[in-house]
Scaffold this active site. Structure first.
Site, PDB file in Angstrom:
ATOM      1  N   HIS A 184       0.824  -1.208   0.000  1.00 39.62           N
ATOM      2  CA  HIS A 184       0.000   0.000   0.000  1.00 39.62           C
ATOM      3  C   HIS A 184       0.860   1.260   0.000  1.00 39.62           C
ATOM      4  CE1 HIS A 184      -3.774  -2.262   1.599  1.00 39.62           C
ATOM      5  NE2 HIS A 184      -3.710  -2.257   0.279  1.00 39.62           N
ATOM      6  N   GLU A 202      -5.870  -8.049   3.684  1.00 37.01           N
ATOM      7  CA  GLU A 202      -5.321  -9.179   4.452  1.00 37.01           C
ATOM      8  C   GLU A 202      -6.437  -9.953   5.145  1.00 37.01           C
ATOM      9  OE1 GLU A 202      -2.008  -8.383   7.186  1.00 37.01           O
ATOM     10  OE2 GLU A 202      -2.671 -10.110   8.365  1.00 37.01           O
TER      11      GLU A 202
END
Ligand code: SF4
Length: 314
Positions: free
Chosen positions: A46, A132
Site C-alpha cells: 500500500h 489481508e
C-alpha cells in the site's frame, strides 16, 4: 530567513519490512524473467510511490483477475495475501501466477487451516475489508471465521456453535489495542486458544515500539505512509496514544504544516512498513528548506530479517 533550530527525532526501525522488500523484488524479478507487462492483483504494497515506480517498469495493476486483458501474461498476488478462490480462478483462466504473500501472513493462513482441522471456531481480530482480512477469511469455507474489530464486538459476540473458540489476528494491528481485545476475549472465553506465536508481525511491533518511545517527547509527530496502509495508520494512533496528540499521516497529497512545525521544539518522524525511505528524506528536505533542524535518529532494535523470493524467479 530560517528561524530557530528544531529537533527532529527519527525513529528506527521504520519503513520497509522484509515482506514488502520481498514483494517488490518479486515484481521486479518477474518483469526481468517474463518481460513486460506483468499484472499485479491489488497494490503490491500500500504505497503510491512504490506502485507508480513499478508501473513505469511494466507492471499493470488490477483489482480482480477478470480485468486482465492479456491472460497469457503472468499475475502476481500482493503481499497482503489472497483468498483460496483467487489461485483457483487463475488456474481456470490458465494464468500463471506468482504469490508475493508475505510469509508472515501465510503463517496466519496456515494457522487458520490447522485450527479449522482441529475443529475450532475461529475469531479473527482485524479490520473489515482490509485485503489481508479478506485473504485470511478466504482460506476457509464461509462462516468458519468471524471478524472481531473492537472490544465492543467481543461483548456483543454470540457463540454460533458448540465448537471451542480460537483467535488469530491481522499482522498489522496496534499491539496495545489488540491486547485489550484479547483480554476481553479471554475474559469471555477463558479456554480460548491463542496463537503459539503472536500474529502481529515483528515489523509492526518494532515500528510501534519505536514510535511509542519517542512520541511522548514530541510536539508534533509525522508518519510517512499511504492512507490505505494499515500499519501506517496504526503508527499515527500509537503516537497519539503515547502522548503526542498532534500526530498525522503524511501521504502523497498531504500539505506539510510548516507554520505549526516552526513553533515546535521537537518533532518526531517515522514511516510505515510500505513507505520507501526516499519519502522520509524528501519530507525532511522540505522542512530543511524552510526551517533549521537537528536530526537525531533513535534506534530501539536492529532488524535483520529477510525473506527469499520464490525459487522460480532466481
Ligand atoms: S508488515 Fe509484517 S506481515 Fe506485513 S508485509 Fe511487512 S513483515 Fe509481512
Amino acid at each position: 530567513m530560517k528561524n530557530k533550530e528544531i529537533k527532529i527525532l527519527l525513529t528506527a526501525p521504520r519503513g520497509f519490512c522484509a515482506g514488502v522488500d520481498r514483494a517488490i523484488e518479486i515484481v521486479k524479478k518477474s518483469i526481468n524473467k517474463y518481460g513486460a507487462p506483468v499484472y499485479v492483483r491489488h497494490e503490491i504494497v500500500h504505497n503510491k510511490h512504490v506502485v507508480d515506480s513499478l508501473k513505469e517498469i511494466g507492471a499493470i495493476f488490477v483489482e480482480e483477475l477478470k480485468e486482465i486483458k492479456d491472460k497469457s501474461r503472468p499475475v502476481i498476488f500482493s503481499a497482503h495475501g489472497v483468498p483460496k478462490s483467487v489461485p483457483v480462478e487463475a488456474s481456470e483462466y490458465k494464468i500463471e501466477y506468482i504469490d508475493a504473500t508475505c510469509p508472515l501472513v501465510s503463517k496466519v493462513h496456515r494457522e487458520a487451516e490447522n485450527l479449522y482441522k482441529a475443529n475450532y471456531h475461529i475469531l479473527l481480530i482485524g479490520h473489515l475489508n482490509h485485503p489481508e482480512v479478506i485473504g485470511t477469511m478466504g482460506q476457509l469455507p464461509n462462516g468458519s471465521i468471524d471478524l472481531i474489530q473492537t472490544v465492543n464486538d467481543v461483548k456483543k459476540y454470540l457463540k454460533k456453535n458448540k465448537k471451542n473458540i480460537a483467535y488469530i489476528t491481522q499482522t498489522t494491528l496496534s499491539v496495545d489495542d489488540t491486547k485489550n481485545i484479547v483480554d476481553a476475549l479471554k475474559k469471555k472465553f477463558p479456554n480460548i486458544k491463542e496463537p503459539l506465536k503472536k500474529d502481529i508481525c515483528y515489523a509492526t511491533t518494532n515500528r510501534q515500539a519505536a514510535v511509542k518511545k519517542i512520541a511522548k517527547n514530541c510536539d508534533m509527530f509525522f508518519v510517512i505512509g499511504s492512507r490505505n496502509s494499515s500499519n501506517s495508520q496504526r503508527l499515527v494512533e500509537v503516537a497519539q496514544q503515547a502522548g503526542c496528540k498532534d500526530s498525522e499521516l503524511i501521504h502523497s497529497t498531504s500539505k506539510i504544516p510548516f507554520n505549526k512545525i516552526k513553533k515546535c521544539k521537537t518533532i518526531g518522524i517515522s514511516s510505515g512498513a510500505s513507505a520507501p525511505e526516499i519519502l522520509v528524506k524528501e519530507f525532511i528536505n522540505k522542512i530543511k528548506n524552510k526551517i533549521s533542524v537537528k536530526i537525531n535518529e533513535i534506534e530501539i532494535i536492529k532488524e535483520n530479517i529477510t525473506f527469499k523470493v520464490p525459487r522460480k524467479l532466481n
